[in-house]
Design a protein around this motif. Structure first.
Motif, short mmCIF file in Angstrom:
data_model
loop_
_atom_site.label_atom_id
_atom_site.label_comp_id
_atom_site.label_asym_id
_atom_site.label_seq_id
_atom_site.Cartn_x
_atom_site.Cartn_y
_atom_site.Cartn_z
N PRO A 1 34.59 50.04 42.34
CA PRO A 1 35.85 49.27 42.32
C PRO A 1 36.55 49.37 40.96
O PRO A 1 35.89 49.37 39.92
N GLN A 2 37.86 49.46 41.01
CA GLN A 2 38.67 49.49 39.80
C GLN A 2 39.08 48.07 39.44
O GLN A 2 39.22 47.22 40.31
N THR B 1 42.43 47.26 48.08
CA THR B 1 43.60 47.78 48.80
C THR B 1 43.42 47.78 50.31
O THR B 1 44.39 47.94 51.04
N GLU B 2 42.19 47.59 50.78
CA GLU B 2 41.95 47.68 52.22
C GLU B 2 41.60 46.32 52.81
O GLU B 2 40.99 45.48 52.16
N TYR B 3 42.01 46.16 54.08
CA TYR B 3 41.69 44.96 54.84
C TYR B 3 40.67 45.33 55.91
O TYR B 3 40.85 46.33 56.61
N SER B 4 39.62 44.55 56.05
CA SER B 4 38.63 44.80 57.09
C SER B 4 39.21 44.42 58.45
O SER B 4 39.92 43.44 58.58
N LYS B 5 38.87 45.21 59.44
CA LYS B 5 39.22 44.88 60.83
C LYS B 5 38.02 44.28 61.55
O LYS B 5 38.14 43.78 62.66
N ARG C 1 34.87 38.81 40.35
CA ARG C 1 35.98 39.76 40.35
C ARG C 1 36.49 40.00 41.77
O ARG C 1 37.68 40.13 41.99
N PHE C 2 35.58 40.07 42.73
CA PHE C 2 35.97 40.24 44.12
C PHE C 2 36.70 39.01 44.63
O PHE C 2 37.82 39.09 45.16
N LEU C 3 36.09 37.85 44.46
CA LEU C 3 36.68 36.61 44.97
C LEU C 3 38.01 36.28 44.29
O LEU C 3 38.91 35.73 44.92
N ASN C 4 38.15 36.64 43.01
CA ASN C 4 39.41 36.38 42.30
C ASN C 4 40.57 37.20 42.84
O ASN C 4 41.73 36.89 42.57
N ALA C 5 40.30 38.25 43.61
CA ALA C 5 41.35 39.08 44.19
C ALA C 5 41.88 38.50 45.50
O ALA C 5 42.91 38.95 46.00
N LEU C 6 41.19 37.52 46.06
CA LEU C 6 41.52 37.00 47.39
C LEU C 6 42.43 35.78 47.36
O LEU C 6 42.50 35.06 46.37
N ALA C 7 43.09 35.57 48.49
CA ALA C 7 43.92 34.39 48.71
C ALA C 7 43.70 33.93 50.15
O ALA C 7 43.13 34.65 50.97
N GLN D 1 32.19 49.61 50.69
CA GLN D 1 33.65 49.58 50.50
C GLN D 1 34.09 48.13 50.40
O GLN D 1 33.78 47.33 51.28
N LEU D 2 34.79 47.77 49.33
CA LEU D 2 35.28 46.40 49.19
C LEU D 2 36.60 46.26 49.94
O LEU D 2 37.54 47.03 49.73
N MET D 3 36.64 45.28 50.83
CA MET D 3 37.82 45.01 51.64
C MET D 3 38.06 43.51 51.72
O MET D 3 37.16 42.72 51.46
N VAL D 4 39.27 43.16 52.10
CA VAL D 4 39.61 41.76 52.31
C VAL D 4 39.04 41.35 53.68
O VAL D 4 39.33 42.00 54.69
N PRO D 5 38.22 40.29 53.71
CA PRO D 5 37.68 39.84 55.00
C PRO D 5 38.80 39.34 55.93
O PRO D 5 39.83 38.84 55.47
#
Length: 150
Positions: A34-35, A45-49, A77-83, A138-142
């Motif tokens: 992850p960057q 940048t990706e959303y999980s389906k 860092r992951f959780l801070n990217a979410l809303a 792969q890190l994605m938005v749940p």
């Protein structure tokens, strides 16, 4: 003799809690590193389906922290990217570690998932996400969450 029996029973009890085969389904050792947007937030940048991604212990968010000495920094860092679903600011709290599994990247040969409670204003029931620091993926938005606007 009595100490030996107690120690033996304790070792059997501990080892019986860890399965010899991992049940985690979404490990991807070829996932890109992850960057960072900044020191506290990943660029996602990706959303999980997949509705199970992050919500099911067999489909955790595989954060992997092997490049840092701080075990929780990549979770943050992951959780801070979410809303929230409408861009609401979220708060998160680590509730527990659970669900032991065999892990090659752990000094002990086993890993635990960390369970985080996610809340936002106007939410009726907090959600729980399972995060795994021992494996890559792969890190994605749940499903049900969005990315924080920067």
């Amino acid at each position: 003799m009595k100490k030996t029996v107690v120690l033996f029973a304790l070792l059997i009890g501990i080892s019986s809690c860890i399965s010899t085969k991992s049940t985690i389904k979404n490990i991807d050792d070829n996932a890109p590193v992850p960057q960072l947007l900044n020191n506290t937030t990943f660029i996602i940048t990706e959303y999980s389906k997949d509705k199970k991604y992050g919500y099911d212990k067999d489909y955790p968010i595989n954060i992997f922290y092997g490049t840092t000495r701080n075990e929780i920094i990549n979770q943050q860092r992951f959780l801070n990217a979410l809303a929230g679903p409408k861009g609401e600011k979220i708060t998160y709290t680590k509730l527990e570690s659970c669900c032991p599994f065999p892990a090659k990247r752990s000094d002990m040969g086993a890993g635990l998932l960390d369970v985080y409670e996610i809340k936002w204003e106007g939410q009726k029931t907090p959600i729980l996400l399972y995060l795994n620091i021992y494996e890559k993926g792969q890190l994605m938005v749940p499903v049900g969450l969005t990315l924080k606007k920067n």
